[in-house]
Structures are given as structure tokens and as C-alpha cells.
Write an enzyme that holds these catalytic residues in place. Sequence first.
Site, PDB file in Angstrom:
ATOM      1  N   THR A  72       0.846  -1.192   0.000  1.00  0.00           N
ATOM      2  CA  THR A  72       0.000   0.000   0.000  1.00  0.00           C
ATOM      3  C   THR A  72       0.883   1.243   0.000  1.00  0.00           C
ATOM      4  OG1 THR A  72      -1.642  -1.208   1.293  1.00  0.00           O
ATOM      5  CG2 THR A  72      -1.895   1.173   1.188  1.00  0.00           C
ATOM      6  N   PHE A  99       6.353  -4.226  -5.874  1.00  0.00           N
ATOM      7  CA  PHE A  99       6.963  -5.539  -5.664  1.00  0.00           C
ATOM      8  C   PHE A  99       7.326  -6.248  -6.963  1.00  0.00           C
ATOM      9  CE2 PHE A  99       5.182  -4.884  -1.491  1.00  0.00           C
ATOM     10  CZ  PHE A  99       6.137  -5.456  -0.660  1.00  0.00           C
ATOM     11  N   HIS A 131      -0.967   5.757 -14.842  1.00  0.00           N
ATOM     12  CA  HIS A 131      -1.720   4.696 -14.176  1.00  0.00           C
ATOM     13  C   HIS A 131      -3.194   4.775 -14.539  1.00  0.00           C
ATOM     14  CE1 HIS A 131       1.867   4.195 -11.606  1.00  0.00           C
ATOM     15  NE2 HIS A 131       1.387   2.987 -11.376  1.00  0.00           N
ATOM     16  N   LYS A 135      -6.531   4.772  -9.514  1.00  0.00           N
ATOM     17  CA  LYS A 135      -5.410   4.900  -8.572  1.00  0.00           C
ATOM     18  C   LYS A 135      -5.607   6.129  -7.702  1.00  0.00           C
ATOM     19  CE  LYS A 135      -0.400   4.728  -8.102  1.00  0.00           C
ATOM     20  NZ  LYS A 135      -0.528   3.719  -7.035  1.00  0.00           N
TER      21      LYS A 135
END
Length: 232
Positions: A72, A99, A131, A135
Site C-alpha cells: 500500500t 513488488f 496509471h 489509482k
Amino acid sequence: MKIALLGYGKMGQVIERIAIERGHEIVLKKDENNTFEGLSNADVAIDFSVPSAAVSNISSCFHANVPVISGTTGWLEDYEEMVQLCTDKKGAFISSSNFSLGVNIFFEINEYLAKIMSKFDSYSVGMEEIHHTQKLDAPSGTAISLAKGIIENSSYNEWTLENATANEIHIETKRIGTVPGTHSVTYNSAVDAIEIKHTAHNREGFALGAVIAAEWIVGKEGVFTMKDVLEL
């Protein structure tokens, strides 16, 4: 491995599928409408929630002696507090703006390029991130991480969404359709430009990296980064 999913939106659902494919079990799927029941049964928690829930989710994990992987973004003003709580509780923690294995390789390339370009003042740097329209934060956590990587390896000292001064990095943010994430860093001069770019094709890379980090952190104690996981 038993996994608690803290946040069960689109990312949480992709993480669930990949975790099950890799032989893991989901023991909790939490969103803002339910409780932490089942958290104590988990070997690890993966948090992809919302900024307003992140601190509560992470602290609940440490109090339950459950390692936590947090993807997050938008809550990092409380990061040091969570690091201290992790230390106090002898927990294990990885928080990352991204990640994805590819993005973390991109982070390394970005830092290396910044070191090289710091010797050539004829180039100025700028960034762009794109994005999907859902988002919540802008710029993205990934863009901020890229900017920090440049700042730590050059004479730049800040990033901005506005017109940049000589020592600032301008970040242009765009929200378009269902774009999962595109980040570019460009060094521009009067005669040419050098650009590095990472384009995510879907959410799979983010989810797979989070599951790999969860597999890695079980049984460990401390605060780590994806550099530790990937041995970069």
C-alpha cells in the site's frame, strides 16, 4: 504457507490466485467491512489495502506476531512509527512501493544511471508516470521511489509536480483508462535525450513479487527491502 490478505480489491484477488497456484492457503481476506479474525492463524500477511487502513493493518500484524508485506502506498508519513513497532515486537516487515521483479531491477538501473549522469550538467532529468483512473495517489509510490533514487545519487534535492527549479525533478502524472503502470525517466540535453522506461502489462508482476517476498520473509526478524529478497 498460510496467508492473510489485508485488502481484497483487484490486487488482492490476483495475489490470492497466484498464492494458491504456488501451493499456499488464504486464511483471511479482509476489506474495510470485516475484522482481523483469522490473522493469528497466518504465517504471513500481505497488505494491499488503502492508505487510511495501512497503519491499522500493519500494526495489527505486529501485535499478532505475523510478518507483514505491505504494498500500500500513500501512508509513508507513518513509516518510521511502523518500523519502530516492528522492532519493539521483534517482527518482520517489508514495505515497497512496487513488488514487481522488473520494477525493482528498474530501480537499480535508475540509480546507476543517476550516478553516471550526475557528472554531466548539460542534461536535466524529468519523469512521467501513467496509471489507471482508479489509482488514489499521485504521483505513484513507484515514481517517488525513482525520484529518491535519483536524489540519493545526484545533486537533485527534491521532486515536484509543478514547474521544476534547477535542483528539482519534475514528475508528470497521468491517469488513463486501465493502464496498470508505466514509468519513464528521461535525461534531456540540447543535442539528445536518454530514456529508461518500465511498462507493466498487467497486475501479475506486482502480485507475484509480493508472494515471493512473503515466502522469503517467513522465519525472519527485522525490516527488509526487495533488494534483500532479490539479492540486488
